[in-house]
Design a protein around this motif. Sequence first.
Motif, PDB file in Angstrom:
ATOM      1  N   LEU A   8     -10.183   7.026  -3.525  1.00 13.91           N
ATOM      2  CA  LEU A   8     -10.823   7.910  -4.499  1.00 13.91           C
ATOM      3  C   LEU A   8     -12.215   7.393  -4.860  1.00 13.91           C
ATOM      4  CD1 LEU A   8     -10.735  10.310  -6.467  1.00 13.91           C
ATOM      5  CD2 LEU A   8      -9.514   8.818  -8.091  1.00 13.91           C
ATOM      6  N   ALA A   9     -12.374   6.080  -4.911  1.00 24.09           N
ATOM      7  CA  ALA A   9     -13.679   5.506  -5.225  1.00 24.09           C
ATOM      8  C   ALA A   9     -14.700   5.863  -4.144  1.00 24.09           C
ATOM      9  CB  ALA A   9     -13.568   3.992  -5.377  1.00 24.09           C
ATOM     10  N   GLU A  10     -14.312   5.701  -2.875  1.00 20.80           N
ATOM     11  CA  GLU A  10     -15.246   6.048  -1.795  1.00 20.80           C
ATOM     12  C   GLU A  10     -15.545   7.547  -1.778  1.00 20.80           C
ATOM     13  OE1 GLU A  10     -15.119   4.680   2.111  1.00 20.80           O
ATOM     14  OE2 GLU A  10     -14.633   2.585   1.620  1.00 20.80           O
ATOM     15  N   GLN A  11     -14.522   8.361  -1.971  1.00 18.77           N
ATOM     16  CA  GLN A  11     -14.728   9.812  -1.943  1.00 18.77           C
ATOM     17  C   GLN A  11     -15.616  10.264  -3.098  1.00 18.77           C
ATOM     18  OE1 GLN A  11     -10.654  11.190  -1.895  1.00 18.77           O
ATOM     19  NE2 GLN A  11     -10.231  10.002  -0.032  1.00 18.77           N
ATOM     20  N   THR A  12     -15.449   9.642  -4.256  1.00 23.89           N
ATOM     21  CA  THR A  12     -16.293   9.977  -5.407  1.00 23.89           C
ATOM     22  C   THR A  12     -17.738   9.554  -5.156  1.00 23.89           C
ATOM     23  OG1 THR A  12     -14.419   9.752  -6.925  1.00 23.89           O
ATOM     24  CG2 THR A  12     -16.618   9.625  -7.880  1.00 23.89           C
ATOM     25  N   ALA A  13     -17.904   8.369  -4.583  1.00 22.63           N
ATOM     26  CA  ALA A  13     -19.253   7.894  -4.288  1.00 22.63           C
ATOM     27  C   ALA A  13     -19.954   8.829  -3.308  1.00 22.63           C
ATOM     28  CB  ALA A  13     -19.204   6.480  -3.723  1.00 22.63           C
ATOM     29  N   ALA A  14     -19.224   9.300  -2.304  1.00 21.66           N
ATOM     30  CA  ALA A  14     -19.817  10.227  -1.334  1.00 21.66           C
ATOM     31  C   ALA A  14     -20.243  11.515  -2.022  1.00 21.66           C
ATOM     32  CB  ALA A  14     -18.825  10.506  -0.215  1.00 21.66           C
ATOM     33  N   ALA A  15     -19.433  12.023  -2.957  1.00 22.53           N
ATOM     34  CA  ALA A  15     -19.772  13.256  -3.673  1.00 22.53           C
ATOM     35  C   ALA A  15     -20.958  13.046  -4.596  1.00 22.53           C
ATOM     36  CB  ALA A  15     -18.559  13.748  -4.463  1.00 22.53           C
TER      37      ALA A  15
ATOM     38  N   GLU B  67      -5.646   5.026   6.786  1.00 18.18           N
ATOM     39  CA  GLU B  67      -5.561   4.292   8.052  1.00 18.18           C
ATOM     40  C   GLU B  67      -5.336   5.250   9.210  1.00 18.18           C
ATOM     41  OE1 GLU B  67      -4.598   0.275   8.315  1.00 18.18           O
ATOM     42  OE2 GLU B  67      -3.244   0.371   6.584  1.00 18.18           O
ATOM     43  N   ARG B  68      -4.586   6.299   8.958  1.00 19.20           N
ATOM     44  CA  ARG B  68      -4.338   7.289  10.007  1.00 19.20           C
ATOM     45  C   ARG B  68      -5.521   8.237  10.185  1.00 19.20           C
ATOM     46  NH1 ARG B  68       1.975   8.276   8.040  1.00 19.20           N
ATOM     47  NH2 ARG B  68       2.861   6.551   9.266  1.00 19.20           N
ATOM     48  N   ASP B  69      -6.309   8.419   9.126  1.00 18.09           N
ATOM     49  CA  ASP B  69      -7.492   9.277   9.179  1.00 18.09           C
ATOM     50  C   ASP B  69      -8.636   8.575   8.460  1.00 18.09           C
ATOM     51  OD1 ASP B  69      -9.447  11.200   9.115  1.00 18.09           O
ATOM     52  OD2 ASP B  69      -8.345  12.611   7.832  1.00 18.09           O
ATOM     53  N   PRO B  70      -9.438   7.780   9.178  1.00 18.52           N
ATOM     54  CA  PRO B  70     -10.526   7.018   8.535  1.00 18.52           C
ATOM     55  C   PRO B  70     -11.541   7.889   7.819  1.00 18.52           C
ATOM     56  CG  PRO B  70     -10.091   6.193  10.756  1.00 18.52           C
ATOM     57  CD  PRO B  70      -9.305   7.469  10.605  1.00 18.52           C
ATOM     58  N   GLY B  71     -11.550   9.191   8.114  1.00 19.98           N
ATOM     59  CA  GLY B  71     -12.465  10.073   7.409  1.00 19.98           C
ATOM     60  C   GLY B  71     -12.194  10.148   5.920  1.00 19.98           C
ATOM     61  N   LEU B  72     -10.993   9.713   5.488  1.00 19.67           N
ATOM     62  CA  LEU B  72     -10.673   9.689   4.060  1.00 19.67           C
ATOM     63  C   LEU B  72     -11.371   8.535   3.347  1.00 19.67           C
ATOM     64  CD1 LEU B  72      -6.868  10.567   4.289  1.00 19.67           C
ATOM     65  CD2 LEU B  72      -8.740  12.058   3.549  1.00 19.67           C
ATOM     66  N   LEU B  73     -12.000   7.653   4.119  1.00 16.71           N
ATOM     67  CA  LEU B  73     -12.852   6.589   3.559  1.00 16.71           C
ATOM     68  C   LEU B  73     -14.267   6.848   4.080  1.00 16.71           C
ATOM     69  CD1 LEU B  73     -10.493   3.516   4.067  1.00 16.71           C
ATOM     70  CD2 LEU B  73     -11.036   4.657   1.902  1.00 16.71           C
TER      71      LEU B  73
ATOM     72  N   PRO C 191       0.811  -1.220   0.000  1.00 13.96           N
ATOM     73  CA  PRO C 191       0.000   0.000   0.000  1.00 13.96           C
ATOM     74  C   PRO C 191       0.842   1.267   0.000  1.00 13.96           C
ATOM     75  CG  PRO C 191      -0.884  -1.600   1.560  1.00 13.96           C
ATOM     76  CD  PRO C 191       0.433  -2.137   1.077  1.00 13.96           C
ATOM     77  N   GLY C 192       0.302   2.311  -0.632  1.00 13.04           N
ATOM     78  CA  GLY C 192       0.990   3.588  -0.731  1.00 13.04           C
ATOM     79  C   GLY C 192       0.371   4.642   0.166  1.00 13.04           C
ATOM     80  N   GLU C 193       0.723   5.895  -0.100  1.00 12.29           N
ATOM     81  CA  GLU C 193       0.342   6.997   0.771  1.00 12.29           C
ATOM     82  C   GLU C 193      -1.161   7.163   0.948  1.00 12.29           C
ATOM     83  OE1 GLU C 193       0.481   9.639   3.502  1.00 12.29           O
ATOM     84  OE2 GLU C 193       2.354   8.807   2.702  1.00 12.29           O
ATOM     85  N   PRO C 194      -2.009   7.050  -0.088  1.00 13.47           N
ATOM     86  CA  PRO C 194      -3.436   7.249   0.150  1.00 13.47           C
ATOM     87  C   PRO C 194      -4.036   6.246   1.120  1.00 13.47           C
ATOM     88  CG  PRO C 194      -3.009   6.761  -2.182  1.00 13.47           C
ATOM     89  CD  PRO C 194      -1.687   6.776  -1.478  1.00 13.47           C
ATOM     90  N   LEU C 195      -3.523   5.013   1.091  1.00 18.10           N
ATOM     91  CA  LEU C 195      -4.041   4.003   2.002  1.00 18.10           C
ATOM     92  C   LEU C 195      -3.497   4.194   3.408  1.00 18.10           C
ATOM     93  CD1 LEU C 195      -3.875   0.976  -0.442  1.00 18.10           C
ATOM     94  CD2 LEU C 195      -5.920   2.195   0.325  1.00 18.10           C
ATOM     95  N   LEU C 196      -2.228   4.550   3.524  1.00 16.47           N
ATOM     96  CA  LEU C 196      -1.680   4.826   4.851  1.00 16.47           C
ATOM     97  C   LEU C 196      -2.355   6.051   5.466  1.00 16.47           C
ATOM     98  CD1 LEU C 196       0.272   4.248   7.130  1.00 16.47           C
ATOM     99  CD2 LEU C 196       2.046   5.489   5.848  1.00 16.47           C
TER     100      LEU C 196
END
Length: 715
Positions: free
Chosen positions: A597-604, A543-549, A535-540
């Motif tokens: 990005l998929a979750e954030q797009t779905a929320a929008a 994990e540190r900020d679940p609000g990104l999902l 996993p890269g930066e967006p996933l890490l």
Amino acid sequence: MRNASGNGFDSSDSFAVSGAAEGTARLHDIPPSITPSHGDDSHLLSRIASPADVKALAPNELAELCREIRATLLAYGHRHGGHIGSNLGMVEATVALHRVFDSPRDRIVFDVSHQSYVHKMLTGRAGAYMDPNRFGEVTGFTNPDESEHDQFVLGHTGTSISLACGLAKTRDMEGPGSGIGNVVAVIGDGSLSSGVAFEGLNNAAEQGGNLIIVFNDNEMSIAGDFGGMYGPLARLRASGGTAQPNLFNAFGLDYRYAEAGNDVSALVAAFEEVRNIDHPVVVHIHTLKGAGYDGADHVAGAPSASVGNVHEPDPAVSDTGVRPTSNVLHSEPWHSDHCNLSDHEPHEGQCEASHWQNPDSAIGKADNPRKHYGKMAMAALESRFADEPGLVVISPATPGSNGITHEFRERAGSHYVDTGITESHAVAYAAGIARAGGTPVVATTASFFQRAYDQFFQEMSLNRSRVTVLDFLGGVSASDNTHSGAYDVAMFANIPGVTMLAPTSADEYLADLAWATAPSGATHAPDGPVVIRVPGEPLLSAERDPGLLPLTGGRFAAHPRPAARSHGDDGYRMLDWRVNQAGSAVALIGLGNAYPLAEQTAAALCADHGITATVIDPRQCSSLDCATLESLRDGHTLVVTLEDGQREGGWGEKVTAYYANHHVSECGAAGHDRNPRVLNFGANKEFTDRVPLDVLDERYGLTVHQVVESVTRCF
């Protein structure tokens, strides 16, 4: 956001320094302990616009130039970071090369070209290392777009001798009209261990003619030196170049030894002896990696050179700024210092930390994804060593960059192998371990694995070898053009028999690792090689900020929904896709680092357009979950794939091809077309050089507003 890497440079603009006014350093910004002794008006480096200026210096000015270069490198490392250790060791050699040879008519090929900072300073680019406002003007490697003095874009290793052979061949065929004089290959800092380097040596001896191979022997690779050739090299150093066996003589090459690799006058004399030579020759120079670091505080048993925060002059420091060190000639390189990772407390000598120095501004920051997930994987594997004698971690150099710490290596003992900069060998070696019943795990950076493409096909995949590959730094990044991992999915996921996993959480990452390395014959164990995209930066960040999902908060179901079963029984379905939100009209499938990005797009889409999209985590990219794709025919008119890798030849196009190749004629309820349209989002097929990640995101449409706009246009 996704994983950023590389040297942090921002542009690749070409430029030239024409005089002192343009090249003068902002010396008041440089810490006092590394400030050149003269004022700006007498600063030699600021007056070097080309190699001709080096030749014009008086002999007694060369040492002062070296000292100023070393001070500039030290300041640059604190401010900007980079491959400082190898360059500090090459200061005198590079000044001597440009004093003796006539670049660009004499062709100098640097390998690894992260040793080329001093070369760049002496060929019109000094200002890019002296003025913080200009740090972005050059890349960390040679690049002909910057200067005619750079022969090739080189960010990997081992090829300089082969390239030099090619230059020399054309010169010898065309004669004086070629415009090429001496051909010089500069190799070292571990790069001689690459197999292609030995192929080049073999060709050079057969080809003959003028070819000068400068071997920079600093007793280091990225970490320590590993391999049978280093014993004979040590004996050559100890004997002043007379010991046998001499591996260069064994190839049929002439050989010269220069012990004083950080004495500019001695190196000028050594290079003058071989200039215009009529046959291939190796000039073996012994240098000190990190020469000039004030690192006494970090070396066990070494006296401190400072009192409090005030650095006292050390009378033992040379006139070019090289400090004495006791940190050399250790039998076990990873015991040679107290560095924990490759960017922590660099110092002279056998110091892994001097390979890459992070700027002072990065001190104290949390681990990047490579180190975070690398440490996590090593901890999981280490717990199994006592019960699994065949479990072996293999790193083709760069261990610290990927979280394989000194402490882990020491505890692992024979369960850890550093093969040096030898990716092809590392993969073939792992295949041999697997064939014998062992459990090999090969870990390095995505772009470096490109060097082992044939071994992935033949030794690993064709032979169904149970090799596990940890693929670090895969995906789109702001790295330079030689270190981009944007091509890893297109490479690995299209090799027959390879399973490529793209976990989206730490728990799944560790579960994937456990599955890939399960003993042969274990229930549900894979029957061939497995690549795990770390996993890269967006996933890490998520994990540190679940609000990104925003849909799941990272709380995923342990297994895919029942409707999506296609790759096994109810007990274990590693390759099935996971539906994290069931919706209609639109399905968003986000692979690996692109999943947030998929979750954030779905929320929008829900908040702004009233669309409840289906959101899918495919978890892997080497096969399609046909059951899930078929389930989308009813109720979905649009399927969107998101990936942070090369779109052409990548994973998303396989989804497009599936629906194109499995067209159905019958309609669904109310005449609904059961052939959804597919949109693919990913990177263009291009090389990018230090382009900021947000710029790449915008270029490739990998932002929430761009995906939303594309989706709504379809309705």
